[in-house]
Design an enzyme around this catalytic site. Structure first.
Site, PDB file in Angstrom:
ATOM      1  CE  LYS A  21       8.122   1.084  -9.579  1.00  0.00           C
ATOM      2  NZ  LYS A  21       7.852  -0.250 -10.180  1.00  0.00           N
ATOM      3  CB  SER A  48       8.537  -3.355 -10.832  1.00  0.00           C
ATOM      4  OG  SER A  48       8.611  -2.993  -9.465  1.00  0.00           O
TER       5      SER A  48
END
Length: 214
Positions: free
Chosen positions: A115, A72
């Site tokens: 993230k 990701s």
């Protein structure tokens, strides 16, 4: 007949023997520290152990270790990398846009996520055709390799953040499960220490403030 002072004929060793009586034994117990080379040896071992414990506790309080899992955050971070996360960074200053951080996901999953911060408290986030707009201003994001094909709009409350993976087309992030509460944040990704070829500081992007309009 003159008197003779009898003290002149006393044995001079008598005073020594009276002031320092001899022990009835020719042996004395030997402390363990002396048996190992002196009291400083055990003391140094104990001090070293206590210092190591103190350093461990301090480092464990101020930092954490994290393994990147999945793709990701490609191409910035790769699956299998080990990172040191600074908890202290967000005790001293608020999280900033463009920083990569580790947090407890608000969707109930047990594994921590990593993230990049895109939206800050109080902002309006809108995503349209892969373009991220903050309060109507489009962000220039050179670190994104796969923009994704989704759209949406979110209003951030106080102490809420909007986070996205750099690999937008393959990331479980705020566009799927919503905003991130401040209390879920663990710390700022700081250093990659494994594998050796990726050793170095984590690359955080610095945005101009306010974000530049097109």
């Amino acid at each position: 007949m003159p008197q003779i002072d009898k003290d002149m004929f006393e044995d001079p060793q008598s005073e020594v023997s009276q002031s320092q009586p001899l022990s009835s034994s020719d042996t004395q117990p030997l402390p363990l520290s002396r048996a190992l080379g002196g009291k400083s040896v055990l003391r140094e071992i104990l001090e070293t152990a206590l210092l190591a414990l103190l350093i461990f506790l301090v480092l464990n309080t101020l930092t954490g270790r994290f393994q990147v899992r999945g793709s990701s955050m490609e191409p910035t971070l790769h699956d299998g990398q080990y990172l040191v996360v600074s908890k202290l960074a967000y005790w001293l200053a608020a999280p900033k846009r463009g920083e990569i951080m580790v947090f407890h996901p608000p969707n109930g999953l047990s594994d921590d996520y990593i993230k990049r911060i895109v939206g800050l408290p109080g902002e309006q986030i809108r995503i349209q055709d892969g373009d991220v707009l903050v309060d109507g201003v489009s962000l220039e994001e050179p670190y994104v390799a796969n923009p994704g094909a989704y759209s949406g709009s979110w209003r951030l409350e106080d102490s809420e953040y909007f986070v996205l993976g750099d690999n937008r087309g393959n990331s479980s992030d705020s566009h799927m499960w919503g905003t991130l509460p401040r209390e879920n944040i663990i710390g700022k990704a700081w250093l990659c220490y494994w594998p050796p070829e990726t050793w170095g500081l984590v690359d955080h992007h610095v945005f101009p403030e306010p974000a530049r309009r097109r």
